[in-house]
Each structure stands twice: as structure tokens, then as C-alpha cells.
Design an enzyme around this catalytic site. Structure first.
Site, PDB file in Angstrom:
ATOM      1  N   GLU A 163     -20.093   0.002  20.601  1.00 39.54           N
ATOM      2  CA  GLU A 163     -20.496   0.520  20.021  1.00 39.54           C
ATOM      3  C   GLU A 163     -21.067   2.008  19.335  1.00 39.54           C
ATOM      4  O   GLU A 163     -21.300   2.596  18.360  1.00 39.54           O
ATOM      5  CB  GLU A 163     -21.746  -0.526  18.985  1.00 39.54           C
ATOM      6  CG  GLU A 163     -21.168  -2.388  18.672  1.00 39.54           C
ATOM      7  CD  GLU A 163     -21.253  -2.695  20.003  1.00 39.54           C
ATOM      8  OE1 GLU A 163     -21.282  -4.027  19.475  1.00 39.54           O
ATOM      9  OE2 GLU A 163     -21.653  -2.250  21.117  1.00 39.54           O
ATOM     10  N   TYR A 200       0.586  -1.735   0.193  1.00 33.53           N
ATOM     11  CA  TYR A 200      -0.033  -0.247  -0.087  1.00 33.53           C
ATOM     12  C   TYR A 200       1.374   0.876   0.124  1.00 33.53           C
ATOM     13  O   TYR A 200       1.466   1.315   0.780  1.00 33.53           O
ATOM     14  CB  TYR A 200      -0.594  -0.313   1.406  1.00 33.53           C
ATOM     15  CG  TYR A 200      -1.837  -1.011   1.799  1.00 33.53           C
ATOM     16  CD1 TYR A 200      -1.726  -2.512   0.345  1.00 33.53           C
ATOM     17  CD2 TYR A 200      -2.535  -2.183   2.631  1.00 33.53           C
ATOM     18  CE1 TYR A 200      -2.918  -3.252   0.395  1.00 33.53           C
ATOM     19  CE2 TYR A 200      -3.132  -2.815   2.827  1.00 33.53           C
ATOM     20  CZ  TYR A 200      -2.954  -3.724   1.442  1.00 33.53           C
ATOM     21  OH  TYR A 200      -3.740  -5.177   1.783  1.00 33.53           O
TER      22      TYR A 200
END
Length: 391
Positions: free
Chosen positions: A367, A298
Site C-alpha cells: 500500500e 471502450y
């Protein structure tokens, strides 16, 4: 940054999505069950079949058209997991031994689903075209480039792209980014030294590949300290070595594997050139043959300054400037084509034990932090279209 009531109301759904996905982790380019789950949930929330594209076997691209003209902005989530055996003890742990969402991609995908649901509920306020990318294989071999190679994003007219990553090094509530280089360019390297096997009691009849490789390793570590400027950031790490057959045999072949990271292309290329020279010449000095194989992965995650400024405006007092990290992300491949913004969402909570790093078999988070990602996505979409009051 304040989470609006409408975004906060998404939490039960976001939690369910994240925990469902957490139980079905799949490795790169094998995310078939994940892809089926995502497609089912997208259709359930009202995304028409015609808006769902599948340019790769385990990639989904959703296209939402706004009520009025505007920019084409893409948002990307990764969906793959890691070959890690989970040790969190949560009641929604991975169903598959040896596979785990240890990097938070389940949370990223749940964030994207929540963002999608919000946009569908506000279709009349939506400006421009929104492209939602559910991408496989971020952990390898690099699903971003595979997706770019299909040409779909270019055909859709993407003008800007945004992505995020949960990050346990920042406290909950923090949104972090920086202009320019934020994450490193990386590559993988395999070095092979070949000699000639012989009896351990008769070393003069062989060419000792272990001895040669030990000299190669020592010399390679001089690259950082002697061939690069002390002001350059770079890492060269070798984590695996194998070779030999028995304790009393001169080995004929040794293999070394490692990773290389840098923030600058010239620095990276210097490392490549020096490694080739050192391996060949040092091995030859021990009458052995050296070979280097590179897998250039990358590029640098290079954030567009104007997009970072927009994020800072949206996140307000939640925003911090992150230091650069020598971690790598294939989101960088999109930034080779489109102006892009990648940012971190803090998840660290020491009281609850959410302290474990990415790729740990104990990595977990609350979350509720994913709502910050949704809120930022909405704010950024408005900023890019200069329609701050719309969504």
C-alpha cells in the site's frame, strides 16, 4: 518524486481502507456494501451530506469547493471487483468465494479516500472545484458511460479529469504515462454459425456447423495479417467456442466468442467490416448461415499532451514513458467528453513476490505505493490551477 511528510502520514489510514475494501469485493453495478463503506468513511472524515451525490445506485460523486476560484478538476476511481477466487493467502483476503479485487480497484479507492482526507485538511488552500468520482462497473458493462449519461459531471462543469491504475509491470515508485493513445479501443464479439443437424454416419443429410466454424476461424485470423497494415496494432482473440450435442451427431449450431482491440478507430472499423463479410460468406460456402453480434465497449485511452507534461513535472525522476498497451479502460469514455489523463503506478517487487499480473488470483501490492498516487493527484491539482505552492 518525494513523498511529503503529510502524505506519508496517511499510510496507516490508506492501508486500513485498502484492506477493508479488499475483503468485500463486489461485481459491477452490485457494489452496494462497498458504496455503504465509502459513504461511511467519507462522512467520518468530515464530508458533508450535501457534498455527496449518488447519481447511480452504486456510484458516489463528492464535490469539494475551494476557498478561491479555479478550474473544476475531476478525479476518478473504480470500485468494482472480478469473478475470481483469491489465492493470495493474505490475512485480509476476500470474504466471498468467487469474488476478488484482482485488479487493484481497492487500492484505487483507498488512494481517493486518502486524497479526500488531505484536501479536507487543507480546505483553505484548495483552489477551484474538485470532483471525486467513485465509479462502479469498470470491468463491465462500463460505469463511466452510465455516469456520463446522468449528466451530473457536465452540470458540475468538469474541465479536466484524471485517473490512475496500479500496474505490476512497472517497479515500485514508477509513475508511467504517455501522450495520445495509451490503451486500446475494445469490443466483444459473438459469432454464430447455424447449419442442420444429422446423424454422424450420414453427413450428407446435414450442414456441419463445426466444419463451417473451423473455416470461419481460420479466415478471421487473416484480418490482422492481410487486411491491416503491418504498422497498425490490433488483436483478435477467440477464447470460447461451444456447440454440438454428441460425438456422433453433425452439429446444427456453433457459437464462438472473442475480443477485439485496436488503437485506431479506422483500424477497428476495418476489423468489424471484414468480420461481417468473412462470417457471412465463409459460412455460406458450407451451406450454413453466419451471424455476428458486436458489443462495442471502450474507446482508446487518449491522454491530453499538456496534462501528461504536468504529470511528468510533478513525478520528476519517478516518471517514465509507458509503451502503449492493448488493455482497455472505460476511463476512455470520460476522455470523449473532457481532456483527460490516465497513468500507471508501479507496484512490482520481485523480492516480496509482487509479480503477478492484473486479474491474477495472486495479484497483491504494498500500500505504500498508493501514496505516490496521492502525491501526483495533489501536484496535478496545483499544476492545473497554476498554484504550485498551495497544496
Amino acid at each position: 518524486m518525494q513523498i511529503t511528510k503529510e502524505v506519508a502520514a496517511l499510510l496507516p489510514q490508506v492501508k486500513r481502507w485498502r484492506r477493508d475494501l479488499h475483503q468485500i469485493p463486489e461485481l459491477g453495478l452490485a457494489e452496494y456494501e462497498t458504496c455503504r463503506y465509502l459513504k461511511k468513511e467519507l462522512k467520518t472524515m468530515g464530508v458533508p451530506d450535501t457534498a455527496i451525490h449518488q447519481p447511480l445506485a452504486t456510484a458516489l460523486v463528492v464535490v469539494l469547493e475551494g476557498a478561491t476560484a479555479g478550474k473544476c478538476v475531476a478525479f476518478r476511481t473504480d470500485i468494482d471487483a472480478l469473478p475470481v477466487t483469491e489465492a493470495t493467502g493474505v490475512n485480509f483476503a476476500s470474504r466471498y468465494p468467487g469474488r476478488m479485487h484482482a485488479c487493484g480497484h481497492d487500492g484505487h479507492a483507498a488512494t481517493m479516500l486518502g486524497f479526500t482526507q488531505y484536501l479536507l485538511a487543507h480546505k483553505q488552500a484548495l483552489v477551484g472545484r474538485v470532483v471525486l468520482i467513485f465509479q462502479p462497473a469498470e470491468e463491465g458493462p462500463g460505469g463511466a458511460q452510465l455516469l456520463l449519461d446522468t449528466g451530473l459531471l457536465q452540470e458540475l462543469g468538469v474541465e479536466q479529469i484524471v485517473g490512475l491504475h496500479v500496474f505490476p509491470e512497472f517497479p515500485e515508485g514508477v509513475i508511467a504515462a504517455r501522450s495520445g493513445g495509451m490503451m486500446a479501443r475494445n469490443g466483444e464479439v459473438t459469432i454464430t454459425v447455424t447449419g442442420r443437424s444429422a446423424h454422424g454416419a450420414q453427413p450428407q443429410q446435414g450442414q456441419d456447423a463445426i466444419l463451417a466454424m473451423s473455416a470461419v476461424i481460420q479466415a478471421l485470423h487473416s484480418i490482422i495479417s492481410r487486411n491491416l497494415s503491418p504498422l497498425d496494432s490490433a488483436v483478435l482473440t477467440f477464447g470460447k467456442i461451444s456447440g454440438g450435442e454428441a460425438m456422433n451427431i453433425i452439429p446444427g449450431k456453433v457459437t464462438l466468442e472473442g475480443t477485439m482491440r485496436a488503437f485506431d478507430d479506422d483500424v477497428y472499423e476495418t476489423m468489424v467490416t471484414r468480420m461481417e463479410t468473412i462470417v457471412n460468406q465463409v459460412a455460406a460456402g458450407y451451406d450454413c448461415h453466419g451471424e455476428v453480434e458486436f458489443r462495442h465497449m471502450y474507446r482508446v485511452v487518449d491522454n491530453d499532451p499538456q496534462m501528461v507534461a504536468a504529470l511528468e513535472k510533478v513525478a520528476q525522476d519517478s516518471y517514465v514513458t509507458t509503451p502503449p498497451y492493448l488493455l482497455a479502460e472505460d476511463f476512455s469514455m470520460y476522455q470523449q467528453v473532457f481532456p483527460g489523463l490516465f497513468f500507471f503506478v508501479g507496484t512490482r517487487d520481485e523480492e516480496r513476490g509482487y509479480i503477478h499480473p492484473l486479474h491474477s488470483n495472486k495479484m497483491q501490492f504494498d500500500e505504500k505505493n498508493l501514496l505516490g498516487g496521492i502525491q501526483c493527484y495533489l501536484g496535478l491539482l496545483a499544476e492545473f490551477n497554476q498554484k504550485g505552492a498551495k497544496l
